[in-house]
Design a protein around this motif. Structure first.
Motif, PDB file in Angstrom:
ATOM      1  N   LEU A 121      10.246   2.621  -9.632  1.00  0.00           N
ATOM      2  CA  LEU A 121      10.055   1.587  -8.609  1.00  0.00           C
ATOM      3  C   LEU A 121      11.185   1.606  -7.589  1.00  0.00           C
ATOM      4  O   LEU A 121      10.973   1.407  -6.397  1.00  0.00           O
ATOM      5  CB  LEU A 121       9.957   0.210  -9.268  1.00  0.00           C
ATOM      6  N   ALA A 122      12.389   1.871  -8.050  1.00  0.00           N
ATOM      7  CA  ALA A 122      13.528   1.931  -7.134  1.00  0.00           C
ATOM      8  C   ALA A 122      13.376   3.077  -6.158  1.00  0.00           C
ATOM      9  O   ALA A 122      13.674   2.962  -4.962  1.00  0.00           O
ATOM     10  CB  ALA A 122      14.826   2.064  -7.928  1.00  0.00           C
ATOM     11  N   MET A 123      12.897   4.260  -6.677  1.00  0.00           N
ATOM     12  CA  MET A 123      12.723   5.415  -5.783  1.00  0.00           C
ATOM     13  C   MET A 123      11.578   5.178  -4.813  1.00  0.00           C
ATOM     14  O   MET A 123      11.633   5.565  -3.652  1.00  0.00           O
ATOM     15  CB  MET A 123      12.446   6.673  -6.620  1.00  0.00           C
ATOM     16  N   SER A 124      10.525   4.500  -5.288  1.00  0.00           N
ATOM     17  CA  SER A 124       9.359   4.287  -4.434  1.00  0.00           C
ATOM     18  C   SER A 124       9.682   3.373  -3.272  1.00  0.00           C
ATOM     19  O   SER A 124       9.394   3.681  -2.113  1.00  0.00           O
ATOM     20  CB  SER A 124       8.206   3.701  -5.260  1.00  0.00           C
ATOM     21  N   ASN A 125      10.298   2.210  -3.545  1.00  0.00           N
ATOM     22  CA  ASN A 125      10.582   1.288  -2.429  1.00  0.00           C
ATOM     23  C   ASN A 125      11.870   1.649  -1.716  1.00  0.00           C
ATOM     24  O   ASN A 125      12.120   1.172  -0.631  1.00  0.00           O
ATOM     25  CB  ASN A 125      10.632  -0.167  -2.921  1.00  0.00           C
ATOM     26  N   GLY A 126      12.723   2.519  -2.324  1.00  0.00           N
ATOM     27  CA  GLY A 126      13.960   2.912  -1.644  1.00  0.00           C
ATOM     28  C   GLY A 126      13.700   3.787  -0.454  1.00  0.00           C
ATOM     29  O   GLY A 126      14.535   3.946   0.439  1.00  0.00           O
ATOM     30  N   ALA A 182       0.833  -1.212   0.000  1.00  0.00           N
ATOM     31  CA  ALA A 182       0.000   0.000   0.000  1.00  0.00           C
ATOM     32  C   ALA A 182       0.861   1.254   0.000  1.00  0.00           C
ATOM     33  O   ALA A 182       0.571   2.243  -0.687  1.00  0.00           O
ATOM     34  CB  ALA A 182      -0.938  -0.022   1.216  1.00  0.00           C
ATOM     35  N   GLN A 183       1.940   1.250   0.759  1.00  0.00           N
ATOM     36  CA  GLN A 183       2.837   2.406   0.803  1.00  0.00           C
ATOM     37  C   GLN A 183       3.485   2.665  -0.550  1.00  0.00           C
ATOM     38  O   GLN A 183       3.624   3.812  -0.989  1.00  0.00           O
ATOM     39  CB  GLN A 183       3.911   2.186   1.873  1.00  0.00           C
ATOM     40  N   VAL A 184       3.910   1.575  -1.245  1.00  0.00           N
ATOM     41  CA  VAL A 184       4.545   1.753  -2.550  1.00  0.00           C
ATOM     42  C   VAL A 184       3.572   2.336  -3.551  1.00  0.00           C
ATOM     43  O   VAL A 184       3.913   3.214  -4.372  1.00  0.00           O
ATOM     44  CB  VAL A 184       5.115   0.396  -3.037  1.00  0.00           C
ATOM     45  N   VAL A 185       2.286   1.905  -3.519  1.00  0.00           N
ATOM     46  CA  VAL A 185       1.283   2.446  -4.447  1.00  0.00           C
ATOM     47  C   VAL A 185       1.088   3.945  -4.214  1.00  0.00           C
ATOM     48  O   VAL A 185       1.024   4.745  -5.155  1.00  0.00           O
ATOM     49  CB  VAL A 185      -0.046   1.688  -4.273  1.00  0.00           C
ATOM     50  N   VAL A 186       1.014   4.344  -2.930  1.00  0.00           N
ATOM     51  CA  VAL A 186       0.863   5.772  -2.606  1.00  0.00           C
ATOM     52  C   VAL A 186       2.053   6.559  -3.140  1.00  0.00           C
ATOM     53  O   VAL A 186       1.897   7.656  -3.706  1.00  0.00           O
ATOM     54  CB  VAL A 186       0.694   5.952  -1.089  1.00  0.00           C
ATOM     55  N   ASN A 187       3.244   6.038  -2.962  1.00  0.00           N
ATOM     56  CA  ASN A 187       4.450   6.727  -3.446  1.00  0.00           C
ATOM     57  C   ASN A 187       4.415   6.892  -4.955  1.00  0.00           C
ATOM     58  O   ASN A 187       4.779   7.946  -5.497  1.00  0.00           O
ATOM     59  CB  ASN A 187       5.701   5.962  -3.030  1.00  0.00           C
ATOM     60  N   LEU A 188       4.018   5.828  -5.672  1.00  0.00           N
ATOM     61  CA  LEU A 188       3.977   5.911  -7.127  1.00  0.00           C
ATOM     62  C   LEU A 188       2.948   6.951  -7.589  1.00  0.00           C
ATOM     63  O   LEU A 188       3.202   7.735  -8.525  1.00  0.00           O
ATOM     64  CB  LEU A 188       3.646   4.526  -7.720  1.00  0.00           C
ATOM     65  N   GLN A 189       1.759   6.970  -6.967  1.00  0.00           N
ATOM     66  CA  GLN A 189       0.732   7.934  -7.365  1.00  0.00           C
ATOM     67  C   GLN A 189       1.172   9.374  -7.068  1.00  0.00           C
ATOM     68  O   GLN A 189       0.931  10.291  -7.852  1.00  0.00           O
ATOM     69  CB  GLN A 189      -0.579   7.612  -6.641  1.00  0.00           C
TER      70      GLN A 189
END
Length: 960
Positions: free
Chosen positions: A186-191, A48-55
């Motif tokens: 994706l790297a920035m989002s989960n990093g 859920a956190q990664v999806v928020v970061n991407l949006q």
């Protein structure tokens, strides 16, 4: 062990292991389920956190592009520079862009901007000024809506294209297109998150799955956690997470540790049960073994300050006899005192105190114990002691007998004179020698063993071969060593080794007997010296010279040496010998040999190879240096004067010289060439030298040999030979019967006879002597068949056979067949073979003789005494006659040595049952001397000249 006990030992530990293993495995499974549940919950939160970061990132980039288009200057004179500045500023503020591109209304790329540190780009700089290869883009971006499209780059990366018209009201301004690197998003989002050990998979409805993270699983099924669908930059996505494989599982550790502990507990239980069961078995085996033991075993228990017997095996009861039961219950000290062994009591205390066992042999003189000698061993057994007794009476009696035998043997060995017995190690070190060594070397036996190297003058280098021979089961041949005696003299000792082996057959030592052979060695050396040296001059003789020359030729052929050989024949020696006698000639030879010796050194060789013939070999000198020496030698010989009985003789020396520097010569070739060169020097005026050259020698050989070879080949084909006959006279009987030897003559082109000394060597060299021998045998038998009267008067007729014939099996069959087919009595035929050919072909000669003797033929050994081993081979050859070599007979009246030689040969031959024939009987004095010695037959010019066989036959018929 009973079956019930065995089942208890095995099944009880197995059941325990199964229960413990089941418990620990259950605990591990429970812990693993809990761990998986926790990880799944954490993964869902992270998704859920990664999806928020991407949006959030997508909204920020969309707003930045929207702001760029809204602020587009319509009146800017150079809108490309403005776009470049704005794009660079935007790319430096926000990450995730791959590029920003300005496209005109016709689809041509006006400008391209990339980040300062880009990843692998989708567009390259060379696209500027070219048409954009995206036909759908211009079609779908004519309005106010943004267009997005997914593409894949050359490196396998995935990019998102996102853009629209700058102003729908002013389409001539063109388009702005941004490319985003989804891998970087994706790297920035989960990093930004703490948990980075998960593997991500983002999926679009129109493109294959994209994977982010290290070592991500390869298939979609490996990502069990899924997010809801979400919108990013106009596209619908789904995010999936893969739970990582833990590097280390606590649940697995619990299971493994539990299994190991279960196994250890099982092993401990098994060993405890087995030890308990084995204890009973051990006690039973101990009792059985003690009863079956050959030694008596007694166990004593300590009570107060003494020991009392508590157990004894059957052998212990058998050792004792009489009223031993009266003392069985007494303390050990009283028992030992009864057997008069009370001195052992203090030793028992030492065993108990230190734990060290006590061993001793004791003599028993008591009627209560059967043995006379016992071996006693006392050991500590906890607080008690154990005593073992062994009857060693027979062993002690045998040892005493052995000691008496050894003493007798030692007196015998030490009494040996000029002999001693030895024992040594495998590396030839003496560890024992008998006292006989003192009688030889004057050295004490112990001193010799301690300092043996000091007394060795010459060591034996082949001791490894000796050890190898002994280990192979063969006794090596005796060998000799030189040792220095106490007096300083050198002694020659002969050793005969034999092996000493252990029970496994391994060689452990070498022993043997040695004897003093100093005198025998000196005699052998003297005989060896006499055999290889001329007795008159002390120089090397012909036999030794041939041996030396053969070795030198081998070195020349190998390229290791070169030399110059000189063949010397004395000039006018015969004049001195004939006019003043042999003593004067002998003195002349001695003095001349001394003159020759002045011109040779230790590297050179001087030998006397004949009556007045010498040979010199110069090593390491060139031909020019040798010729310089020969010039000076001839000057000395020319100036030399020999005086005897007021007579003065001028002597000289003719020398044939040959340079031995090229391989390919044989000893016979060298001597022959040097001899020919010597005679060439004589023919040129004497007292000079002549150097042999191969060209000149070859011309002479071609001229003489080819002519002679042609003659005897024609003689074989056309019966060009003629048989001669020389009588052999009976020296013991006046009634002379016809006995003689067939001789061969070759008729030359001029009708003159060619000497056998010329064509016989050539025939031997060219390998046709067997043909000549067959011609002689065949024609002799034919002649005897044609002359029956002569054959009846004939006692014996001798026919010579060469060495090559003795090895010709086919020719032997022809001779046997010819004799069997003729009417000639075989006992009238006597075949003569020379000592040299018989020795060279000993086995063939014996076989040849046996075959013809079986028919009744007789055999004579010709030229006997010329070889070095005549008497040795005479024992091995079944011959009827021994023909003494003429070199001894010719001068026997004037030479005492020749006389004694003839006498010795006659005595030995007649002691073997063989008759003797003396050759070269040149005068009546020699004949009388032969009769006096008891020689059976004589042959020579004084008894009869050779003449044609036909003439001799006719003469006998006239006389009869």
């Amino acid at each position: 062990m009973s079956q019930k006990a065995q089942k208890r030992i095995y099944f009880t530990p197995i059941i325990l292991f199964c229960l413990l293993a089941a418990f620990f495995v259950s605990v591990g499974i429970y812990l693993q389920d809990r761990e998986f549940t926790v990880e799944r919950s954490k993964a869902e939160n992270l998704s859920a956190q990664v999806v928020v970061n991407l949006q959030t990132m997508a909204a920020e980039r969309h707003q930045a592009l929207e702001s760029l288009m809204q602020n587009w200057p319509t009146q800017e004179p150079n809108y490309l520079d403005w776009f470049n500045v704005q794009a660079i500023t935007l790319l430096s503020i926000q990450r995730g862009y791959s590029s920003l591109m300005l496209i005109d209304s016709n689809g041509l790329v006006q400008w391209l901007v990339r980040p300062q540190y880009p990843s692998a780009p989708y567009w390259h700089d060379n696209i500027v000024g070219k048409s954009l290869e995206l036909p759908d883009f211009l079609e779908f971006t004519n309005g106010e809506q943004y267009f997005s499209q997914l593409v894949s780059g050359m490196g396998g990366q995935h990019f998102l294209l996102y853009g629209r018209l700058i102003s729908p009201q002013e389409p001539h301004l063109g388009y702005v297109l941004a490319t985003f690197d989804l891998q970087a998003w994706l790297a920035m989002s989960n990093g930004q998150l703490v948990e980075q050990h998960y593997h991500f998979l983002i999926t679009d409805s129109t493109l294959n799955p994209l994977t982010v993270g290290s070592n991500a699983p390869a298939n979609v099924e490996s990502f069990p956690v899924k997010s809801d669908l979400f919108n990013v930059l106009g596209r619908v996505w789904r995010l999936q997470l893969a739970l990582p494989e833990p590097a280390f599982s606590g649940a697995l550790l619990v299971s493994l540790v539990g299994l190991v502990m279960s196994l250890l507990a099982t092993i401990v239980l098994y060993k405890l049960l087995k030890s308990a069961m084995n204890l009973d078995q051990s006690q039973l085996r101990y009792k059985t073994a003690s009863e079956a033991a050959l030694d008596a075993l007694l166990i004593y228990k300590k009570v107060a300050d003494d020991y009392f017997l508590v157990e004894a095996n059957k052998i212990a009861n058998q050792l004792f006899q009489g009223d031993v039961c009266l003392i069985k219950d007494k303390p050990l000290s009283v028992q030992l005192k009864t057997f008069k062994q009370h001195h052992i009591v203090p030793r028992i205390d030492e065993v108990v105190l230190t734990g060290e066992p006590f061993d001793d042999y004791i003599e028993i003189k008591s009627r209560l114990i059967k043995p006379q000698w016992l071996k006693v061993q006392i050991v500590r057994a906890g607080k008690d002691i154990a005593i073992t007794l062994r009857d060693v009476t027979e062993r002690f009696n045998a040892q005493r007998a052995l000691l008496r035998s050894e003493e007798k043997y030692r007196r015998l060995i030490d009494g040996l004179y000029r002999h001693f017995v030895y024992t040594k190690t495998l590396d030839q070190s003496f560890v024992y020698v008998s006292h006989g060594v003192q009688s030889i070397l004057g050295i004490n036996a112990e001193q010799f063993c301690l300092a043996q190297r000091r007394f060795m003058v010459e060591s034996h280098a082949d001791h490894r071969n000796i050890v190898y021979s002994i280990q192979s089961g063969e006794n090596p041949q005796p060998y000799r060593l030189k040792l220095r005696a106490e007096s300083g003299d050198t002694k020659v000792i002969e050793f005969a080794d034999a092996g000493v082996f252990d029970e496994q057959g391994k060689l452990i030592a070498i022993e043997g007997i040695a004897r003093d052979v100093t005198e025998e060695f000196a005699l052998q050396e003297e005989v060896r010296y006499q055999a290889s040296h001329d007795q008159l001059t002390g120089l090397m003789n012909r036999y030794a010279f041939d041996h030396y020359l053969t070795g030198l030729i081998s070195k020349v052929n190998a390229g290791e040496a070169s030399a110059v050989m000189c063949f010397i024949d004395m000039d006018r020696f015969k004049l001195v010998n004939d006019s003043c006698g042999h003593p004067a000639g002998d003195r002349l030879l001695k003095e001349v040999s001394n003159v020759f010796g002045e011109f040779v050194n230790e590297k050179d060789l001087l030998a006397r190879i004949g009556g007045d013939e010498f040979c010199m070999i110069f090593r390491n000198l060139t031909l020019e240096q040798v010729l310089d020496k020969l010039d000076r030698l001839l000057q000395h010989i020319g100036a030399y004067r020999f005086t005897v009985e007021d007579k003065v003789f001028f002597v000289g020396a003719s020398i044939g010289v040959i340079d031995i520097h090229q391989p390919g010569y044989s000893a016979a070739d060298l001597i022959k060439a040097a001899d020919n060169a010597c005679y060439k020097a004589k023919s040129m005026g004497r007292n000079r030298y002549f150097v042999y050259t191969p060209t000149e020698e070859q011309q002479a050989l071609d001229m003489v040999e080819s002519k002679v070879l042609q003659h005897f080949q024609m003689a074989l084909d056309n019966n060009g030979f003629e048989l001669f006959f020389q009588p052999i006279i009976d020296l013991k009987s006046a009634n002379q019967r016809t006995h003689g030897e067939v001789l061969l003559r070759l008729i030359g082109e001029d009708g003159q006879y060619i000497s056998p000394g010329v064509f016989i060597p050539l025939a031997e060299q060219h390998g046709v002597m067997n043909k000549i021998d067959w011609w002689v045998v065949d024609n002799t038998l034919r002649f005897l068949h044609q002359q029956p009267a002569f054959c009846r008067q004939l006692d014996k007729i001798a026919i010579n056979l060469s060495g090559i014939t003795l090895s010709d099996e086919k020719l032997l069959k022809q001779i046997v067949h010819q004799i069997q087919c003729s009417n000639i009595p075989a006992e009238k035929l006597c075949f003569e073979i020379t000592e040299t050919s018989a020795v060279t072909n000993l086995s063939s000669a014996k076989w040849f003789i046996d075959e013809l003797r079986a028919l009744g033929c007789r055999f004579a050994l010709d030229d006997f005494g010329a070889g070095m081993s005549s008497f040795t081979y005479l024992k091995n050859l079944d011959v009827d006659y021994v023909k003494i070599d003429g070199s001894f007979v010719r001068n026997m009246v004037r030479d005492k040595i020749d006389y004694e030689t003839v006498k010795a040969i006659n005595n030995i031959a007649q002691s073997m049952g063989k008759q003797t024939i003396a050759e070269f009987v040149v005068d009546d004095a020699t004949r009388e001397a032969l009769i006096e010695l008891g020689i059976d037959y004589g042959q020579g010019f004084a008894l009869g000249y050779p003449e044609p066989l036909v003439n001799h036959c006719n003469l006998l018929q006239l006389v009869s």
